[in-house]
Design a protein around this motif. Structure first.
Motif, PDB file in Angstrom:
ATOM      1  N   LYS A  80     -18.137  29.241  20.800  1.00 55.47           N
ATOM      2  CA  LYS A  80     -17.727  28.401  19.665  1.00 55.47           C
ATOM      3  C   LYS A  80     -18.936  27.903  18.895  1.00 55.47           C
ATOM      4  O   LYS A  80     -18.910  27.847  17.659  1.00 55.47           O
ATOM      5  N   ARG A  81     -19.999  27.551  19.618  1.00 56.32           N
ATOM      6  CA  ARG A  81     -21.221  27.089  18.946  1.00 56.32           C
ATOM      7  C   ARG A  81     -21.826  28.218  18.097  1.00 56.32           C
ATOM      8  O   ARG A  81     -22.261  27.987  16.969  1.00 56.32           O
ATOM      9  N   ALA A  82     -21.818  29.444  18.632  1.00 56.94           N
ATOM     10  CA  ALA A  82     -22.472  30.557  17.946  1.00 56.94           C
ATOM     11  C   ALA A  82     -21.605  31.175  16.852  1.00 56.94           C
ATOM     12  O   ALA A  82     -22.109  31.566  15.797  1.00 56.94           O
ATOM     13  N   ALA A  83     -20.288  31.258  17.102  1.00 57.76           N
ATOM     14  CA  ALA A  83     -19.396  31.954  16.163  1.00 57.76           C
ATOM     15  C   ALA A  83     -18.627  31.012  15.253  1.00 57.76           C
ATOM     16  O   ALA A  83     -17.984  31.460  14.303  1.00 57.76           O
ATOM     17  N   GLY A  84     -18.649  29.716  15.557  1.00 57.41           N
ATOM     18  CA  GLY A  84     -17.966  28.752  14.710  1.00 57.41           C
ATOM     19  C   GLY A  84     -16.495  28.566  15.026  1.00 57.41           C
ATOM     20  O   GLY A  84     -15.807  27.808  14.348  1.00 57.41           O
ATOM     21  N   MET A  85     -16.010  29.235  16.053  1.00 53.58           N
ATOM     22  CA  MET A  85     -14.612  29.076  16.468  1.00 53.58           C
ATOM     23  C   MET A  85     -14.470  29.492  17.927  1.00 53.58           C
ATOM     24  O   MET A  85     -15.317  30.214  18.464  1.00 53.58           O
ATOM     25  N   ALA A  86     -13.402  29.027  18.571  1.00 54.03           N
ATOM     26  CA  ALA A  86     -13.152  29.354  19.968  1.00 54.03           C
ATOM     27  C   ALA A  86     -12.837  30.841  20.126  1.00 54.03           C
ATOM     28  O   ALA A  86     -12.368  31.482  19.178  1.00 54.03           O
ATOM     29  N   PRO A  87     -13.087  31.429  21.311  1.00 52.30           N
ATOM     30  CA  PRO A  87     -12.805  32.855  21.517  1.00 52.30           C
ATOM     31  C   PRO A  87     -11.367  33.230  21.169  1.00 52.30           C
ATOM     32  O   PRO A  87     -11.134  34.273  20.554  1.00 52.30           O
ATOM     33  N   HIS A  88     -10.410  32.389  21.557  1.00 52.09           N
ATOM     34  CA  HIS A  88      -9.011  32.711  21.280  1.00 52.09           C
ATOM     35  C   HIS A  88      -8.770  32.819  19.780  1.00 52.09           C
ATOM     36  O   HIS A  88      -8.120  33.757  19.309  1.00 52.09           O
TER      37      HIS A  88
END
Length: 288
Positions: A222-230
């Motif tokens: 979430k920190r790296a992609a800006g959203m949770a994996p789901h």
């Protein structure tokens, strides 16, 4: 207990009404109304119970201790540590029961979370609004018809575990290994190649990311992609579905299964929620 391996969790209890369940290897979510009577349970998972209606009569004991009579108002959370025997004698009540892996809680709470050695008073608390909302979301997903989204259930399960660790007085332990850009790209490529896999799990993605714990991976992703994996997987599935719809060669049912949704209805519901139009409406607009 319907559909649950007794090697994972054994439980004897009064008759249950309106029973619904989500059953997975490391997490089980049940909703039901329990009749009055006695319950005895023990297993390899932690069990979190929340009564949605009040008990007029409730007595329990953990392990070999003496029975204790206590007040149990609505939305009281009880925590039964794995491998600890719990016996209960109570009247009827509506319940949410959630069984989760001890490894998940160890990964979140670390050495500060040691419920097997806590006093029984420390294993019960009034549910705060956030914890209750997450538990109700899990219950709703277990109650609805059709197969629940595994990634969503795992995401909610980790959120619940964080809430429970805090509620019972321990702070989540901070991880010290970030998700590198190379590992993030490896995970994203893995997701893109397996969007049609409906049982894609957080554990699977965490393993791709240099064997991180699921909780630490989710936080770092979430920190790296800006959203949770789901959420990321869901959006990538919808983007892939938009390409299929624009191409116009596949049925909606085939598109749903090709993009990892459990059914056409589930696909249509998520598509409309994220895009603001049904798949058919979207297909007509792009083809025009």
């Amino acid at each position: 207990m319907p559909d649950i391996d007794p090697q994972i969790f054994s439980i004897s209890r009064p008759s249950l009404g309106g029973y619904k369940a989500f059953v997975h290897r490391d997490m089980i979510v049940e909703t039901y109304r329990s009749a009055a009577g006695q319950m005895v349970s023990r297993g390899s998972l932690h069990r979190i119970s929340i009564n949605r209606t009040a008990h007029g009569k409730y007595a329990y004991r953990l392990g070999s201790g003496a029975f204790r009579k206590i007040e149990r108002p609505p939305f009281t959370l009880g925590f039964q540590p794995a491998a600890t025997v719990l016996e209960v004698d109570g009247d009827a009540a509506d319940y949410i029961s959630i069984f989760q892996s001890p490894a998940l809680y160890s990964g979140i709470g670390g050495s500060r979370f040691d419920p097997e050695h806590w006093d029984s008073d420390a294993l019960s608390a009034t549910t705060d609004p956030t914890t209750l909302q997450v538990a109700l979301s899990l219950a709703f997903a277990a109650e609805k018809s059709g197969r629940a989204d595994l990634l969503l259930m795992q995401h909610l399960g980790m959120a619940l575990a964080c809430c429970v660790v805090k509620l019972l007085g321990a702070k989540p332990e901070a991880g010290d290994r970030p998700l590198t850009s190379d590992n993030l790209r490896r995970v994203i490529d893995y997701i893109e190649n397996l969007l049609g896999k409906s049982d894609l799990s957080v554990e699977e993605l965490a393993s791709v990311a240099a064997h991180m714990s699921p909780f630490h991976f989710s936080r770092e992703f979430k920190r790296a992609a800006g959203m949770a994996p789901h959420r990321f997987v869901l959006e990538r599935r919808i983007e892939r579905a938009r390409l299929y719809l624009a191409d116009g060669k596949e049925t909606l049912a085939n598109i749903a299964y090709a993009t990892g949704f459990s059914s056409q209805a589930h696909f249509s519901s998520v598509f409309r929620r994220l895009i603001g139009a049904t798949p058919k409406e979207y297909q007509r607009s792009v083809r025009l």
